[in-house]
Design a protein around this motif. Sequence first.
Motif, short mmCIF file in Angstrom:
data_model
loop_
_atom_site.label_atom_id
_atom_site.label_comp_id
_atom_site.label_asym_id
_atom_site.label_seq_id
_atom_site.Cartn_x
_atom_site.Cartn_y
_atom_site.Cartn_z
N GLU A 3 -4.91 57.30 50.36
CA GLU A 3 -5.91 57.62 49.53
C GLU A 3 -7.05 57.01 48.72
O GLU A 3 -6.93 56.21 48.27
CB GLU A 3 -4.94 58.77 48.11
N ILE A 4 -8.27 57.41 48.64
CA ILE A 4 -9.02 56.49 47.03
C ILE A 4 -8.33 56.69 45.76
O ILE A 4 -7.71 57.83 45.45
CB ILE A 4 -10.55 57.54 47.00
N HIS A 5 -8.33 56.17 45.33
CA HIS A 5 -7.35 55.49 43.77
C HIS A 5 -8.86 55.29 43.18
O HIS A 5 -9.27 53.87 42.21
CB HIS A 5 -6.31 54.28 43.69
N ALA A 6 -9.29 56.45 42.50
CA ALA A 6 -10.30 56.66 41.58
C ALA A 6 -10.77 57.06 40.26
O ALA A 6 -9.94 58.35 40.00
CB ALA A 6 -11.91 57.78 42.25
N SER A 7 -10.86 56.01 39.16
CA SER A 7 -10.71 56.71 37.53
C SER A 7 -11.50 57.47 37.52
O SER A 7 -12.70 57.81 37.69
CB SER A 7 -10.29 54.71 37.46
N LYS A 8 -10.74 58.14 36.49
CA LYS A 8 -12.25 59.16 36.36
C LYS A 8 -12.83 58.91 35.08
O LYS A 8 -13.58 59.75 34.60
CB LYS A 8 -11.26 60.82 35.82
N VAL A 9 -12.61 58.07 34.66
CA VAL A 9 -13.15 57.13 33.39
C VAL A 9 -13.31 56.07 33.55
O VAL A 9 -13.50 55.38 34.33
CB VAL A 9 -11.72 56.89 32.02
N SER A 10 -14.80 56.06 32.89
CA SER A 10 -15.83 54.91 33.07
C SER A 10 -15.35 53.54 31.99
O SER A 10 -15.24 54.40 30.51
CB SER A 10 -17.30 55.29 33.37
N SER A 11 -15.43 52.50 32.37
CA SER A 11 -15.53 51.91 31.29
C SER A 11 -16.40 50.25 32.00
O SER A 11 -16.37 50.30 33.55
CB SER A 11 -13.75 51.02 31.28
N LEU A 12 -16.47 49.16 31.34
CA LEU A 12 -17.66 48.68 31.36
C LEU A 12 -16.12 47.48 32.66
O LEU A 12 -17.13 46.83 33.08
CB LEU A 12 -18.54 47.46 30.26
N LYS A 13 -15.33 47.47 31.55
CA LYS A 13 -14.55 46.84 32.67
C LYS A 13 -14.25 46.75 34.31
O LYS A 13 -14.69 45.85 35.37
CB LYS A 13 -13.65 46.05 32.26
N ASN A 14 -13.81 47.82 34.23
CA ASN A 14 -13.97 48.59 35.73
C ASN A 14 -14.97 48.36 36.20
O ASN A 14 -15.17 48.04 37.80
CB ASN A 14 -13.51 50.37 35.73
N ASP A 15 -16.33 48.71 35.86
CA ASP A 15 -17.64 48.92 36.36
C ASP A 15 -18.01 47.66 37.21
O ASP A 15 -18.56 47.16 37.78
CB ASP A 15 -18.70 49.14 35.51
N VAL A 16 -17.90 45.65 36.10
CA VAL A 16 -18.10 44.87 36.29
C VAL A 16 -17.40 44.61 37.56
O VAL A 16 -17.45 43.90 38.79
CB VAL A 16 -18.04 44.14 35.12
#
Length: 518
Positions: A3-16
């Motif tokens: 399954e795709i483990h997609a976070s529902k919240v945007s964060s700079l750490k996740n983005d980087v």
Amino acid sequence: MFEIHASKVSSLKNDVLSGLTVALALVPEAVAFAFVAGVEPLVGLYAAFMVGLITSIFGGRPGMISGATGAMAVVMVSLVALHGVEYLFATVVLTGILQILAGIFKLGKFIRLVPHPVMLGFVNGLAIVIFLAQLGQFKVANEEGIFVWMQGNQLMTMVGLIVLTMAIIHFLPKLTKAVPSSLVAIIVVTLLAQSLDLDARTVVDYLRDMTSDPAATIAGGLPQFSIPNVPFTFETFKIILPFALVLAAIGLIESLLTLTLIDELTGTRGRGNKECIAQGASNTVNGFFGAMGGCAMIGQSMINVNSGGRGRASGITAALGLLAIILFASGLIEQIPLAALVGVMFIVVIGTFEWSSFRIMSKVPKADAFVIVLVSGVTVATDLAVAVIVGVIVSALVFAWEHAKHVNVVRFTNEKGSTVYEVHGPLFFGSVSSFLEQFNMEEDSDDVVVEFKYSRVADHSAIEAIDTLAERYISRGKTLHLVHLSPECKQLLKKAGDLVEVNVIEDPDYHIATDKLA
């Protein structure tokens, strides 16, 4: 299974972190598509950097990754073979201009005309294409320079590392989501292959096999501005325009469909027209900086979403990370085993493919099931743009055929002794034959009323059918009344013009699809 483990919240750490993961996966993809297009590897790498950066900053879908793509590369190869790489750069500039115009004139909204079965076929076909593209990594060049399938220990090592990569990506999120599982998998597999001195093909091995150059490297400098070295004549324009039109269409279709898919995964909505302008701007810049152009990449976008990338920082990090690799870290990245990157892409394939489409095949209309299979097959056999166009056309024809059956004419005699026909259902090119067949002119009274209150006249074919009906009654010397037609209908009717009864209060007001009023 996966399954795709997609976070529902945007964060700079996740983005980087997700952007760094994408940057690593972009390298072999960009190199491979450069070879497909018949250009140098750096031409593909520069395209991935510039398209990715510009669309991430100015595009309409944060979190979507763009770069050099195979769908566009297969169109470029014949142009490069016939006219050379400078004509390609000129074509990419024109492609960008056409895409900017599409955004300015708000043509991005037409992606809404793509039916859901076409979308399912699109993602399934693209998943198959991504899978088939990875099979090339299982081939090595022999002493004669011919690519053959891996065998023995080398094949077993490749398969083992792929399985390990996929296992880490699948199981790590169950323990922690602090870091992207794809990035961890690439690092672990690389360290394992290096420490055990495994016979695993690396990124640089792939590059050297493709170029037949034992000293080939992905290292390079910054892209340099250069006006395409082509004659600025009408002949040049005639050469590049057909290719630019096809590339612009393919790029926008793939980008907007990917945007729609990411919208569904993230529960948000991107801006299609803004994305068209950003894609066009990036391709225009590419053409002036010696790159091959590109569009949105569903595989890399899925990696980004899977790794938690949501904001613009993820795409910007991926683009700048790729540039850093080209400038400073090529030696390190070249040592990444191809198996690690193939494993990441296999997870993307599993996450992209709509497995539910197998379950719903027996529950949806047969026509929709056929469209899903058709679009998937055409995507694999030709390219995305052709597949989507074919799918939309087939869906439209099925729609027209089904609604052609819904026009029904009810015949009765009113209190004045007149024969009344009540038309129910849409009147358009698909239903006009059925419409005309339901009138019994020989048995009708001398006074006939055709009531359109419960119908809608949709196009010019319907107008011609009404005119034909009027002509038939006139030739039999009977009086015909056409009531409750829209003002546009009255304006377009020729033979029946004088037979229309005007009711200002009750007559409907709607538009008809015809060029005569355009």
